[in-house]
Design a protein around this motif. Sequence first.
Motif, PDB file in Angstrom:
ATOM      1  N   ILE A   1       0.838  -1.200   0.000  1.00 52.18           N
ATOM      2  CA  ILE A   1       0.000   0.000   0.000  1.00 52.18           C
ATOM      3  C   ILE A   1       0.875   1.252   0.000  1.00 52.18           C
ATOM      4  O   ILE A   1       0.594   2.231  -0.706  1.00 52.18           O
ATOM      5  N   CYS A   2       1.961   1.215   0.770  1.00 49.46           N
ATOM      6  CA  CYS A   2       2.885   2.348   0.824  1.00 49.46           C
ATOM      7  C   CYS A   2       3.551   2.581  -0.531  1.00 49.46           C
ATOM      8  O   CYS A   2       3.715   3.720  -0.972  1.00 49.46           O
ATOM      9  N   ILE A   3       3.944   1.488  -1.198  1.00 50.48           N
ATOM     10  CA  ILE A   3       4.560   1.601  -2.519  1.00 50.48           C
ATOM     11  C   ILE A   3       3.579   2.225  -3.504  1.00 50.48           C
ATOM     12  O   ILE A   3       3.933   3.100  -4.297  1.00 50.48           O
ATOM     13  N   TYR A   4       2.332   1.784  -3.451  1.00 48.25           N
ATOM     14  CA  TYR A   4       1.312   2.341  -4.342  1.00 48.25           C
ATOM     15  C   TYR A   4       1.121   3.828  -4.061  1.00 48.25           C
ATOM     16  O   TYR A   4       1.040   4.649  -4.997  1.00 48.25           O
ATOM     17  N   ALA A   5       1.076   4.188  -2.770  1.00 50.40           N
ATOM     18  CA  ALA A   5       0.896   5.594  -2.410  1.00 50.40           C
ATOM     19  C   ALA A   5       2.056   6.437  -2.931  1.00 50.40           C
ATOM     20  O   ALA A   5       1.858   7.571  -3.392  1.00 50.40           O
TER      21      ALA A   5
ATOM     22  N   ALA B   1      19.427  -4.563  10.865  1.00 50.72           N
ATOM     23  CA  ALA B   1      19.910  -3.216  10.546  1.00 50.72           C
ATOM     24  C   ALA B   1      19.746  -2.892   9.067  1.00 50.72           C
ATOM     25  O   ALA B   1      19.592  -1.723   8.688  1.00 50.72           O
ATOM     26  N   LEU B   2      19.730  -3.917   8.209  1.00 52.23           N
ATOM     27  CA  LEU B   2      19.604  -3.687   6.769  1.00 52.23           C
ATOM     28  C   LEU B   2      18.238  -3.133   6.388  1.00 52.23           C
ATOM     29  O   LEU B   2      18.057  -2.615   5.281  1.00 52.23           O
ATOM     30  N   ASN B   3      17.269  -3.232   7.308  1.00 49.73           N
ATOM     31  CA  ASN B   3      15.956  -2.669   7.018  1.00 49.73           C
ATOM     32  C   ASN B   3      15.985  -1.150   6.920  1.00 49.73           C
ATOM     33  O   ASN B   3      15.023  -0.524   6.467  1.00 49.73           O
ATOM     34  N   LEU B   4      17.099  -0.547   7.340  1.00 49.52           N
ATOM     35  CA  LEU B   4      17.242   0.906   7.257  1.00 49.52           C
ATOM     36  C   LEU B   4      17.591   1.377   5.847  1.00 49.52           C
ATOM     37  O   LEU B   4      17.604   2.583   5.578  1.00 49.52           O
ATOM     38  N   MET B   5      17.864   0.441   4.934  1.00 50.27           N
ATOM     39  CA  MET B   5      18.343   0.812   3.604  1.00 50.27           C
ATOM     40  C   MET B   5      17.447   1.808   2.859  1.00 50.27           C
ATOM     41  O   MET B   5      17.945   2.809   2.336  1.00 50.27           O
ATOM     42  N   PRO B   6      16.132   1.593   2.773  1.00 50.46           N
ATOM     43  CA  PRO B   6      15.294   2.570   2.051  1.00 50.46           C
ATOM     44  C   PRO B   6      15.351   3.965   2.662  1.00 50.46           C
ATOM     45  O   PRO B   6      15.374   4.967   1.937  1.00 50.46           O
ATOM     46  N   LEU B   7      15.370   4.026   4.001  1.00 51.54           N
ATOM     47  CA  LEU B   7      15.414   5.323   4.678  1.00 51.54           C
ATOM     48  C   LEU B   7      16.747   6.015   4.434  1.00 51.54           C
ATOM     49  O   LEU B   7      16.805   7.230   4.188  1.00 51.54           O
ATOM     50  N   VAL B   8      17.833   5.253   4.493  1.00 51.62           N
ATOM     51  CA  VAL B   8      19.160   5.809   4.239  1.00 51.62           C
ATOM     52  C   VAL B   8      19.235   6.367   2.820  1.00 51.62           C
ATOM     53  O   VAL B   8      19.699   7.491   2.592  1.00 51.62           O
ATOM     54  N   GLY B   9      18.778   5.581   1.852  1.00 50.03           N
ATOM     55  CA  GLY B   9      18.798   6.023   0.463  1.00 50.03           C
ATOM     56  C   GLY B   9      17.987   7.289   0.256  1.00 50.03           C
ATOM     57  O   GLY B   9      18.401   8.192  -0.481  1.00 50.03           O
TER      58      GLY B   9
ATOM     59  N   GLU C   1      16.879  15.804  -4.131  1.00 54.52           N
ATOM     60  CA  GLU C   1      15.570  15.239  -4.435  1.00 54.52           C
ATOM     61  C   GLU C   1      14.539  15.742  -3.425  1.00 54.52           C
ATOM     62  O   GLU C   1      14.870  16.284  -2.379  1.00 54.52           O
ATOM     63  N   GLN C   2      13.288  15.523  -3.774  1.00 57.03           N
ATOM     64  CA  GLN C   2      12.177  16.105  -3.029  1.00 57.03           C
ATOM     65  C   GLN C   2      12.081  15.586  -1.592  1.00 57.03           C
ATOM     66  O   GLN C   2      12.119  14.384  -1.345  1.00 57.03           O
ATOM     67  N   LEU C   3      11.979  16.512  -0.661  1.00 54.45           N
ATOM     68  CA  LEU C   3      11.736  16.173   0.742  1.00 54.45           C
ATOM     69  C   LEU C   3      10.298  16.546   1.060  1.00 54.45           C
ATOM     70  O   LEU C   3       9.936  17.713   1.078  1.00 54.45           O
ATOM     71  N   ALA C   4       9.464  15.551   1.256  1.00 52.44           N
ATOM     72  CA  ALA C   4       8.044  15.787   1.524  1.00 52.44           C
ATOM     73  C   ALA C   4       7.636  15.000   2.757  1.00 52.44           C
ATOM     74  O   ALA C   4       8.101  13.869   2.970  1.00 52.44           O
ATOM     75  N   VAL C   5       6.748  15.593   3.558  1.00 52.75           N
ATOM     76  CA  VAL C   5       6.302  14.940   4.784  1.00 52.75           C
ATOM     77  C   VAL C   5       5.646  13.605   4.469  1.00 52.75           C
ATOM     78  O   VAL C   5       5.930  12.576   5.104  1.00 52.75           O
ATOM     79  N   GLY C   6       4.770  13.606   3.456  1.00 52.13           N
ATOM     80  CA  GLY C   6       4.072  12.382   3.088  1.00 52.13           C
ATOM     81  C   GLY C   6       5.029  11.282   2.679  1.00 52.13           C
ATOM     82  O   GLY C   6       4.885  10.117   3.092  1.00 52.13           O
ATOM     83  N   LYS C   7       6.038  11.633   1.876  1.00 48.56           N
ATOM     84  CA  LYS C   7       6.998  10.639   1.412  1.00 48.56           C
ATOM     85  C   LYS C   7       7.854  10.138   2.577  1.00 48.56           C
ATOM     86  O   LYS C   7       8.176   8.950   2.651  1.00 48.56           O
ATOM     87  N   THR C   8       8.200  11.027   3.499  1.00 52.41           N
ATOM     88  CA  THR C   8       8.980  10.619   4.665  1.00 52.41           C
ATOM     89  C   THR C   8       8.211   9.614   5.509  1.00 52.41           C
ATOM     90  O   THR C   8       8.767   8.618   5.982  1.00 52.41           O
ATOM     91  N   ILE C   9       6.922   9.866   5.679  1.00 48.74           N
ATOM     92  CA  ILE C   9       6.077   8.945   6.443  1.00 48.74           C
ATOM     93  C   ILE C   9       5.994   7.592   5.747  1.00 48.74           C
ATOM     94  O   ILE C   9       6.107   6.534   6.377  1.00 48.74           O
ATOM     95  N   ILE C  10       5.827   7.622   4.421  1.00 48.63           N
ATOM     96  CA  ILE C  10       5.724   6.379   3.652  1.00 48.63           C
ATOM     97  C   ILE C  10       6.993   5.555   3.776  1.00 48.63           C
ATOM     98  O   ILE C  10       6.952   4.349   4.043  1.00 48.63           O
ATOM     99  N   VAL C  11       8.139   6.203   3.584  1.00 49.60           N
ATOM    100  CA  VAL C  11       9.415   5.488   3.675  1.00 49.60           C
ATOM    101  C   VAL C  11       9.609   4.919   5.077  1.00 49.60           C
ATOM    102  O   VAL C  11      10.067   3.779   5.249  1.00 49.60           O
ATOM    103  N   SER C  12       9.248   5.687   6.090  1.00 47.92           N
ATOM    104  CA  SER C  12       9.382   5.223   7.472  1.00 47.92           C
ATOM    105  C   SER C  12       8.485   4.013   7.748  1.00 47.92           C
ATOM    106  O   SER C  12       8.899   3.056   8.417  1.00 47.92           O
ATOM    107  N   LEU C  13       7.266   4.045   7.219  1.00 50.48           N
ATOM    108  CA  LEU C  13       6.350   2.912   7.390  1.00 50.48           C
ATOM    109  C   LEU C  13       6.882   1.659   6.706  1.00 50.48           C
ATOM    110  O   LEU C  13       6.721   0.541   7.215  1.00 50.48           O
ATOM    111  N   ILE C  14       7.517   1.846   5.549  1.00 51.29           N
ATOM    112  CA  ILE C  14       8.099   0.711   4.841  1.00 51.29           C
ATOM    113  C   ILE C  14       9.231   0.100   5.662  1.00 51.29           C
ATOM    114  O   ILE C  14       9.370  -1.128   5.743  1.00 51.29           O
ATOM    115  N   VAL C  15      10.043   0.946   6.283  1.00 57.13           N
ATOM    116  CA  VAL C  15      11.123   0.454   7.149  1.00 57.13           C
ATOM    117  C   VAL C  15      10.549  -0.361   8.302  1.00 57.13           C
ATOM    118  O   VAL C  15      11.061  -1.439   8.641  1.00 57.13           O
ATOM    119  N   VAL C  16       9.482   0.130   8.901  1.00 60.02           N
ATOM    120  CA  VAL C  16       8.831  -0.590  10.011  1.00 60.02           C
ATOM    121  C   VAL C  16       8.287  -1.934   9.513  1.00 60.02           C
ATOM    122  O   VAL C  16       8.443  -2.971  10.176  1.00 60.02           O
TER     123      VAL C  16
END
Length: 325
Positions: free
Chosen positions: A147-151, A267-275, A285-300
Motif C-alpha cells: 500500500i505504501c509503494i502504491y501511495a 539493521a539492513l531494514n534501514l536501507m530505504p530510509l538511508v537512500g 531530491e524532493q523532501l516531503a512529509v508524506g513521502k517521509t512517512i511512507i518510507v518510514s512505514l516501509i522500514v517498520v
Amino acid sequence: MNTTNKNTFLGWVAAIAVACIWGVTGVVSKPLSMAVDPMTLVFFRYVTAVIGLSIIFLFTSRSKSLSVDLGASLKIDKKDIGRIVLCGIVGQGVFSLFNFLSLAHIGATENGVIQGMQPFATVFFGMMFMNFRMNKVQWGAFIASAICIYAMSVGPTNTIDGGSPLLGYAYVTCSMLALAWTAHLRASLAEKYGSVVSMLYQYISVAVMGIFVVIAMGLDLSQIYIIFSSPLLIALLIFLGTGISGGSYLVQLYSFKQIGVEKATMALNLMPLVGYLVAVFTLGEQLAVGKTIIVSLIVVALYVFTKYETKEEPQAAEKLKAQEA
C-alpha cells in the motif's frame, strides 16, 4: 566501556554502516548513469568489481579466520559453473542494467524504496520453489508495504526530464526481481565457497559476458574518459564496484561476529530510509512529509517482516539478505 560493550557497539556500527553502504547504491549510481549509457556502465562496474574483489581476496585468503567465511581457494566444482554464471548474469548483470535504466526515469529515492523490497520478493520466490511460508504477521507487513509503494507511485515523484515514472518503476522492479530470484542460489554458493570467492566468479562471468556484448553491440568504451575526466565519477565508480560490491562483505562479516546474524540483518531494514535521506541531501531530491512517512512505514514493515521470519527460520534470514547489494 568494557570490552564486551565496546565490541557490541562496534558491531552495531558495522551493521548500520553496511545498511548505509548498500542503501546509497541508487544515489551513487545516479550521476554515473546520467554520464554513461547503462549497458556500458554495467561493463565498467563489473570490471572494476573484479579488480577490487581480486585484491580483497588476496588479503582475506591469507587470513585463516577470514578465509573460513570469505573463501580460501578459487577452486570450484564443474557442476556449479552454470549456477555461478546464472547468478552473475541475472543476479548481477540484469540487476544492474535495469537499475541503471530506472534512474533515467525516477529518482534515487523511488529506486531505493523498490530495491528495499528484496526481502519480500525473496520469500515469495522461496514460497514458489522452496516451500517457504509466510505467517499472518508477515502477510500483514507485506500488504502494508505494498500500500505504501502504491501511495508513493501515485504521489509526488521526483521528475526526470524526458523520463517516464511508470517505465522507471517497471525497470527497477525488474532489477529487484532479478536479484531476489537468485538470492537463495547465491546464498548456497556463498556457503559452499565463501562469499568473496562466489561473488568474484559471478563478477567475472558478468565481465566476460560484457566483452561479448561490447563487441556485438559496438558499445563505445571511450565513455570511460567521461568518468576519468571527473574525480567525483572516478570515486563513485570505485565505490560502486569495490566498496558496495566488495568491501561491504568484510564489514558485514565483522558485524555478524560481534552482534550475530539476526541483529545485523535487522539493521539492513534501514536501507530505504538511508537512500531517501542521502538522495535528498546530496542530489536535491524532493523532501516531503508524506513521502517521509511512507518510507518510514516501509522500514517498520520490513523490520516486522524480518523479525518474525528470523524467529521461525533463523538460517533462512541470513540467506535473504546476506548478498543483496
